[in-house]
Scaffold this active site. Sequence first.
Site, short mmCIF file in Angstrom:
data_model
loop_
_atom_site.label_atom_id
_atom_site.label_comp_id
_atom_site.label_asym_id
_atom_site.label_seq_id
_atom_site.Cartn_x
_atom_site.Cartn_y
_atom_site.Cartn_z
CE LYS A 61 -4.28 -1.81 0.42
NZ LYS A 61 -4.22 -3.05 1.09
CD GLU A 115 -10.41 3.76 0.17
OE1 GLU A 115 -10.27 4.98 -0.09
OE2 GLU A 115 -9.63 2.89 -0.26
CB SER A 175 -0.04 -8.33 -1.14
OG SER A 175 -0.88 -9.21 -0.40
C1 LIG Z 1 -5.18 -4.16 0.88
C2 LIG Z 1 -4.46 -5.43 0.72
C3 LIG Z 1 -4.75 -6.32 -0.34
C4 LIG Z 1 -5.87 -6.11 -1.31
O1 LIG Z 1 -5.78 -4.97 -2.08
P1 LIG Z 1 -5.38 -4.99 -3.62
O2 LIG Z 1 -5.68 -3.62 -4.06
O3 LIG Z 1 -6.22 -6.03 -4.31
O4 LIG Z 1 -3.95 -5.31 -3.70
C5 LIG Z 1 -3.97 -7.45 -0.48
N1 LIG Z 1 -2.98 -7.73 0.39
C6 LIG Z 1 -2.68 -6.91 1.44
C7 LIG Z 1 -1.58 -7.30 2.36
C8 LIG Z 1 -3.41 -5.74 1.63
O5 LIG Z 1 -3.10 -4.95 2.68
#
Ligand SMILES: *Cc1c(COP(=O)(O)O)cnc(C)c1O
Length: 403
Positions: free
Chosen positions: A90, A112, A378
């Site tokens: 993020k 948000e 992620s």
């Molecule tokens: C917010 C988040 C996601 C999902 O958001 P995308 O916009 O689909 O990437 C996935 N993994 C983590 C660790 C997140 O914080």
Amino acid sequence: MKTYQIDEKGYYGPYGGAYVPEILYRCVSELQEAYLGILESRTFREEYHRLLCDYAGRPSPLYRARRLGERYGCTLYLKREDLNHTGAHKINNTLGQILLAQRMGKRRIIAETGAGQHGVATAAVCALMDMPCVVYMGQTDMERQLPNVRKMEMLGAEVVPVTSGNMTLKDATSEAIRDWCCHPSDTFYIIGSTVGPHPYPDLVARLQSVISEEIRRQIAEKEGRDWPDCLIACVGGGSNAAGTIYHYVNDPRVRILLAEAGGMGTDSGMSAATILLGRRGIIHGAHTLVMQDEDGQIEEPYSISAGLDYPGIGPIHAWLAEEGRATVLSVDDDEALRAASELTRLEGIIPALESAHALGVLAKTDFRPSDVVVLTVSGRGDKDMATYIKYMERMREAASGAC
Ligand SMILES: *Cc1c(COP(=O)(O)O)cnc(C)c1O
């Protein structure tokens, strides 16, 4: 050559566009006109790059996961977005958007958040840049994700509880848009994913494309060729996935596998598998696939992972799926939990529950032994420990019951 990038009008095939109320029309068109010029300017690129390196900790490692790869019969690399500052991908996006906001002369930031990861990443860059920050968060999510609420407050953000609807991400997004409508001239809305009206899906994809830019360089160093056979990522709104595939989307040598949240199962009524279950509609300013009932009422999504329970999907992913460019698999709660504990035991990495859905794809896919696979982790699992602890207790009880 076929291209899957956005067109001049802000569409991916039939998906995307900007469906906003009259009052936002001007600030959305201003943003449409300004964003590419600013993103491509030298001063922006230099400052963004420096912050990505020195503040966020980039480049994130591309780690060869030998034990996990052996289990699934391929050469597996993990793109370690979990090691970024604030714990997920993020921060790539919020750093870029706040620099954009400054250059557009905006003085106030709103956002948000669902699980709180985007809220924390936004609050962090607002502290860094000394800008006031208001984060809208569903009351239900605030209770589930209290440590992230406290982090945002400690970082100086005002967290506003949203009590409409299910009191989760969809409702928080609607509330942020409402705020934006009241303050269109001085406020910049930092959206957390590849969703919302054009240009946000493209803006966020470009800011996250640092992920695939690095993959290209890193895989060339490690494998002697600059593309993998297969890319894997999870999709909530789709930003980490869009960043992972950005430089490969028009390269037919690279297979794209995306994981959406199956929840308790896609036919259980408790799911967030939007690409599988959704129909075309408009949500938060974009034409895309939406989970909705017969009457077009948005259905409440469910997933064990708060970052994936969104009833829409980034328009790019709706299009890639429809075109057959991406294969979308749904990974349910239990499959994700199993995949998370597998990664933890084989590689010593505790992933975010969202990322665990991407890991769940491995068990559902046949690989050739020669395949080079890159999977984006992620985020890290710290925020999900309460859920993992409950899961471990359940497993222990099941094991002792079996004796
Ligand atoms: C917010 C988040 C996601 C999902 O958001 P995308 O916009 O689909 O990437 C996935 N993994 C983590 C660790 C997140 O914080």
